[in-house]
Motif scaffolding. Structure first.
Motif, PDB file in Angstrom:
ATOM      1  N   THR A 186      41.163  38.187  25.925  1.00 39.45           N
ATOM      2  CA  THR A 186      41.808  39.317  25.240  1.00 39.45           C
ATOM      3  C   THR A 186      42.409  40.292  26.243  1.00 39.45           C
ATOM      4  O   THR A 186      43.541  40.763  26.083  1.00 39.45           O
ATOM      5  N   ILE A 187      41.657  40.609  27.291  1.00 46.32           N
ATOM      6  CA  ILE A 187      42.178  41.506  28.323  1.00 46.32           C
ATOM      7  C   ILE A 187      43.430  40.921  28.955  1.00 46.32           C
ATOM      8  O   ILE A 187      44.447  41.619  29.146  1.00 46.32           O
ATOM      9  N   ALA A 188      43.387  39.640  29.290  1.00 48.00           N
ATOM     10  CA  ALA A 188      44.557  39.001  29.890  1.00 48.00           C
ATOM     11  C   ALA A 188      45.749  39.031  28.944  1.00 48.00           C
ATOM     12  O   ALA A 188      46.873  39.355  29.338  1.00 48.00           O
ATOM     13  N   ARG A 189      45.517  38.703  27.682  1.00 55.99           N
ATOM     14  CA  ARG A 189      46.621  38.656  26.715  1.00 55.99           C
ATOM     15  C   ARG A 189      47.270  40.026  26.545  1.00 55.99           C
ATOM     16  O   ARG A 189      48.499  40.152  26.543  1.00 55.99           O
ATOM     17  N   LEU A 190      46.451  41.063  26.429  1.00 59.13           N
ATOM     18  CA  LEU A 190      46.996  42.394  26.151  1.00 59.13           C
ATOM     19  C   LEU A 190      47.649  43.031  27.376  1.00 59.13           C
ATOM     20  O   LEU A 190      48.476  43.935  27.234  1.00 59.13           O
ATOM     21  N   THR A 191      47.307  42.581  28.559  1.00 59.27           N
ATOM     22  CA  THR A 191      47.974  43.084  29.756  1.00 59.27           C
ATOM     23  C   THR A 191      49.171  42.227  30.158  1.00 59.27           C
ATOM     24  O   THR A 191      49.912  42.596  31.075  1.00 59.27           O
ATOM     25  N   GLY A 192      49.336  41.076  29.496  1.00 52.86           N
ATOM     26  CA  GLY A 192      50.401  40.162  29.910  1.00 52.86           C
ATOM     27  C   GLY A 192      50.039  39.373  31.146  1.00 52.86           C
ATOM     28  O   GLY A 192      50.910  38.822  31.822  1.00 52.86           O
ATOM     29  N   GLY A 193      48.733  39.307  31.460  1.00 53.53           N
ATOM     30  CA  GLY A 193      48.278  38.587  32.636  1.00 53.53           C
ATOM     31  C   GLY A 193      47.762  37.205  32.299  1.00 53.53           C
ATOM     32  O   GLY A 193      48.307  36.518  31.437  1.00 53.53           O
ATOM     33  N   ALA A 194      46.681  36.802  32.970  1.00 55.16           N
ATOM     34  CA  ALA A 194      46.164  35.452  32.787  1.00 55.16           C
ATOM     35  C   ALA A 194      44.651  35.433  32.964  1.00 55.16           C
ATOM     36  O   ALA A 194      44.101  36.141  33.811  1.00 55.16           O
ATOM     37  N   HIS A 195      44.007  34.592  32.155  1.00 57.53           N
ATOM     38  CA  HIS A 195      42.569  34.348  32.248  1.00 57.53           C
ATOM     39  C   HIS A 195      42.373  32.921  32.715  1.00 57.53           C
ATOM     40  O   HIS A 195      43.023  31.999  32.212  1.00 57.53           O
ATOM     41  N   ALA A 196      41.487  32.733  33.691  1.00 58.27           N
ATOM     42  CA  ALA A 196      41.210  31.385  34.190  1.00 58.27           C
ATOM     43  C   ALA A 196      39.754  31.304  34.622  1.00 58.27           C
ATOM     44  O   ALA A 196      39.156  32.300  35.028  1.00 58.27           O
ATOM     45  N   ARG A 197      39.195  30.116  34.530  1.00 60.47           N
ATOM     46  CA  ARG A 197      37.834  29.882  34.993  1.00 60.47           C
ATOM     47  C   ARG A 197      37.847  29.268  36.390  1.00 60.47           C
ATOM     48  O   ARG A 197      38.806  28.601  36.777  1.00 60.47           O
ATOM     49  N   PHE A 198      36.749  29.475  37.114  1.00 61.20           N
ATOM     50  CA  PHE A 198      36.600  28.832  38.417  1.00 61.20           C
ATOM     51  C   PHE A 198      35.150  28.388  38.577  1.00 61.20           C
ATOM     52  O   PHE A 198      34.246  28.862  37.886  1.00 61.20           O
ATOM     53  N   ASP A 199      34.948  27.480  39.513  1.00 66.15           N
ATOM     54  CA  ASP A 199      33.630  26.927  39.805  1.00 66.15           C
ATOM     55  C   ASP A 199      33.215  27.415  41.181  1.00 66.15           C
ATOM     56  O   ASP A 199      33.894  27.151  42.172  1.00 66.15           O
ATOM     57  N   VAL A 200      32.084  28.150  41.237  1.00 66.91           N
ATOM     58  CA  VAL A 200      31.642  28.686  42.525  1.00 66.91           C
ATOM     59  C   VAL A 200      31.325  27.572  43.513  1.00 66.91           C
ATOM     60  O   VAL A 200      31.345  27.781  44.730  1.00 66.91           O
ATOM     61  N   GLY A 201      31.061  26.363  43.006  1.00 70.25           N
ATOM     62  CA  GLY A 201      30.803  25.229  43.875  1.00 70.25           C
ATOM     63  C   GLY A 201      32.057  24.570  44.412  1.00 70.25           C
ATOM     64  O   GLY A 201      31.971  23.647  45.221  1.00 70.25           O
ATOM     65  N   ALA A 202      33.216  25.037  43.961  1.00 68.97           N
ATOM     66  CA  ALA A 202      34.496  24.487  44.424  1.00 68.97           C
ATOM     67  C   ALA A 202      35.360  25.656  44.902  1.00 68.97           C
ATOM     68  O   ALA A 202      36.169  26.185  44.133  1.00 68.97           O
TER      69      ALA A 202
END
Length: 246
Positions: A186-202
């Protein structure tokens, strides 16, 4: 704090428990970093680099610390980068550094901060970004976290304000907590940005996401596009941003 640009965010910070990094120690380092590493404010892009420093975050805090210098490298191709570290932890502590123009200074600061148990304070981070943008040009912020324990509607209202100001939020999530996923998207959508996941092991997964956000902060969409050909993660950020604008 010891310098007017190095400060607690919102209300006063709580006292840090014995055995952990003390606010006074951090203040002294922040002041020294500001004196030793000035930057030309008119020549560098600016990025607020906000992190959840509650206890569960220590592995990804250490990872971000090891990778942050690469943000400066990629942004150097687009006029440079100045980073402001914002973090929250413990019982109501939320703090912001001054603007730092050298990766070693930022790494030195981050290495002095220990993660501590506490609730998320994402609303305070978003309010800080909003208020900081009133004083300096600001194109983007990064938030790295794994949880959300706040009122989603309040976060959405703040994110909407940032979106109206043209400040893009790059929200990078460790893990798969569903409440965090919904709020971060929601934060990403309303700011026009992007949401992404990452793996701390990678580590490469977070590295490429940070490089993409830094490129945007320094040079906008064009700078991101220059990275996208060699980075599927950056290409994904651009696709997410384009999707949010439809």
């Amino acid at each position: 704090m010891s310098d007017k640009n190095d400060r607690a965010v919102g209300k006063a910070a709580a006292t840090t428990p014995a055995g952990h990094s003390q606010p006074g120690e951090i203040d002294r380092f922040l002041g020294a970093a500001k004196r030793l590493a000035p930057f030309a404010s008119g020549q560098a892009g600016r990025l607020v680099f906000a992190l959840d420093a509650t206890m569960s975050r220590q592995p990804s805090w250490d990872l971000a610390c090891s990778l942050q210098g690469r943000m400066f490298e990629v942004a150097g191709q687009s006029g440079g980068l100045a980073v402001q570290l914002v973090y929250f932890r413990g019982l109501g502590e939320c703090r912001a550094s001054g603007w730092i123009g050298e990766p070693e200074r930022l790494k030195g600061l981050m290495s002095r901060i220990a993660c501590e148990g506490g609730q998320t304070q994402i609303a305070r981070v978003l309010r800080h970004v909003r208020d900081e943008a009133k004083a300096v040009p600001l194109r983007a912020f990064v938030f790295v976290g794994d949880a959300m324990e706040e009122d989603v509607d309040a976060l959405a209202a703040l994110a909407g304000e940032l979106g109206l100001r043209g400040i893009r939020g790059f929200v990078f999530q460790e893990g798969f907590d569903p409440a965090a996923s919904a709020a971060f998207a929601t934060i990403a959508r309303l700011t026009g940005g992007a949401h992404a996941r990452f793996d701390v092991g990678a580590p490469a997964s977070l590295l490429e996401l940070l490089r993409g956000a830094a490129a945007y902060a320094a040079g906008g969409r064009e700078a991101m596009l220059r990275l996208a050909g060699a980075s599927p993660a950056v290409k994904g950020l651009i696709a997410a941003m384009d999707g949010e604008r439809k």
